[in-house]
Motif scaffolding. Structure first.
Motif, PDB file in Angstrom:
ATOM      1  N   TYR A  78       0.701  -1.410   0.579  1.00 38.75           N
ATOM      2  CA  TYR A  78       0.407  -0.397   0.006  1.00 38.75           C
ATOM      3  C   TYR A  78       1.061   1.334   0.042  1.00 38.75           C
ATOM      4  N   TYR A  79       1.942   1.389   1.107  1.00 33.96           N
ATOM      5  CA  TYR A  79       3.197   2.015   0.639  1.00 33.96           C
ATOM      6  C   TYR A  79       3.252   2.492  -0.821  1.00 33.96           C
ATOM      7  N   ARG A  80       3.354   1.630  -1.477  1.00 31.33           N
ATOM      8  CA  ARG A  80       4.178   1.947  -3.121  1.00 31.33           C
ATOM      9  C   ARG A  80       3.071   2.092  -3.632  1.00 31.33           C
ATOM     10  N   PHE A  81       2.009   1.708  -3.579  1.00 29.02           N
ATOM     11  CA  PHE A  81       0.463   1.979  -4.647  1.00 29.02           C
ATOM     12  C   PHE A  81       0.860   3.417  -4.111  1.00 29.02           C
ATOM     13  N   LEU A  82       0.149   3.619  -2.887  1.00 32.74           N
ATOM     14  CA  LEU A  82       0.262   4.944  -2.406  1.00 32.74           C
ATOM     15  C   LEU A  82       1.139   6.498  -2.997  1.00 32.74           C
ATOM     16  N   PHE A  83       2.630   5.858  -3.282  1.00 32.55           N
ATOM     17  CA  PHE A  83       3.719   6.852  -3.211  1.00 32.55           C
ATOM     18  C   PHE A  83       3.869   6.976  -5.015  1.00 32.55           C
ATOM     19  N   SER A  91       5.403   0.747 -17.813  1.00 27.04           N
ATOM     20  CA  SER A  91       5.196  -0.164 -16.844  1.00 27.04           C
ATOM     21  C   SER A  91       5.788   0.504 -15.605  1.00 27.04           C
ATOM     22  N   GLY A  92       5.948   2.204 -14.846  1.00 25.03           N
ATOM     23  CA  GLY A  92       5.468   1.969 -13.382  1.00 25.03           C
ATOM     24  C   GLY A  92       3.774   2.296 -13.421  1.00 25.03           C
ATOM     25  N   LEU A  93       3.381   2.346 -14.002  1.00 26.43           N
ATOM     26  CA  LEU A  93       1.785   2.648 -14.097  1.00 26.43           C
ATOM     27  C   LEU A  93       1.598   0.782 -13.624  1.00 26.43           C
ATOM     28  N   VAL A  94       1.684   0.318 -14.830  1.00 27.36           N
ATOM     29  CA  VAL A  94       1.140  -1.276 -14.283  1.00 27.36           C
ATOM     30  C   VAL A  94       1.961  -2.302 -13.482  1.00 27.36           C
ATOM     31  N   HIS A  95       3.595  -1.305 -12.495  1.00 33.95           N
ATOM     32  CA  HIS A  95       3.397  -1.527 -11.356  1.00 33.95           C
ATOM     33  C   HIS A  95       3.068  -1.038 -10.233  1.00 33.95           C
ATOM     34  N   GLY A 121      -1.607  -2.472  -6.463  1.00 28.09           N
ATOM     35  CA  GLY A 121      -2.611  -2.319  -5.535  1.00 28.09           C
ATOM     36  C   GLY A 121      -3.717  -3.324  -6.017  1.00 28.09           C
ATOM     37  N   VAL A 122      -3.037  -4.134  -6.465  1.00 30.76           N
ATOM     38  CA  VAL A 122      -4.624  -5.278  -6.877  1.00 30.76           C
ATOM     39  C   VAL A 122      -3.900  -6.466  -6.027  1.00 30.76           C
ATOM     40  N   THR A 123      -2.280  -6.412  -5.557  1.00 32.73           N
ATOM     41  CA  THR A 123      -1.707  -7.793  -4.989  1.00 32.73           C
ATOM     42  C   THR A 123      -1.965  -7.262  -3.445  1.00 32.73           C
TER      43      THR A 123
END
Length: 122
Positions: A51-56, A67-71, A76-78
């Motif tokens: 969640y930290y990586r998703f929100l960042f 690729s950053g958008l896919v990541h 988020g999905v994971t």
């Protein structure tokens, strides 16, 4: 469980289910509600880094390439699937174990009542 080929949400589900079954039994020994033991343990399973990586990445979405958008979406999905795995992994075994323990207790009570009536008749 990740070493056995499970995904992170699948491994978290297995861990939460095993934890739930064990703590239901422990709660009967401690004579307390299983929720009191299971919920704090489930909080430790939360996928904070995802969640930290998703929100960042959401905050810096303008600077992301494809690729950053896919990541970002993958994180988020994971994270969401991991939360669902925790919820289902804690709830289903807990409900099934509670039903099993309740039926076991009722069976024992019926056995005691049956032996009591036999002993009263003698």
């Amino acid at each position: 469980a990740v070493e056995f080929g499970f995904s992170i949400p699948g491994a978290t589900f297995v861990g939460a289910a095993v934890m739930s079954v064990i703590y239901v039994k422990v709660s009967t020994w401690l004579k307390t509600s299983s929720t009191i033991i299971i919920v704090p343990s489930a909080i430790a399973l939360m996928p904070g880094i995802l969640y930290y990586r998703f929100l960042f990445d959401m905050l810096h979405i303008n600077a992301l390439n494809e690729s950053g958008l896919v990541h970002m979406v993958q994180n988020g999905v994971t994270g969401i699937l991991t939360i669902v795995g925790i919820a289902v992994g804690v709830a289903i075994p807990n409900v099934l174990a509670q039903k099993y323990l309740k039926s076991l207790k009722e069976r024992r009570i019926q056995e005691y009542l049956a032996t009591r009536h036999i002993n009263d008749g003698q």
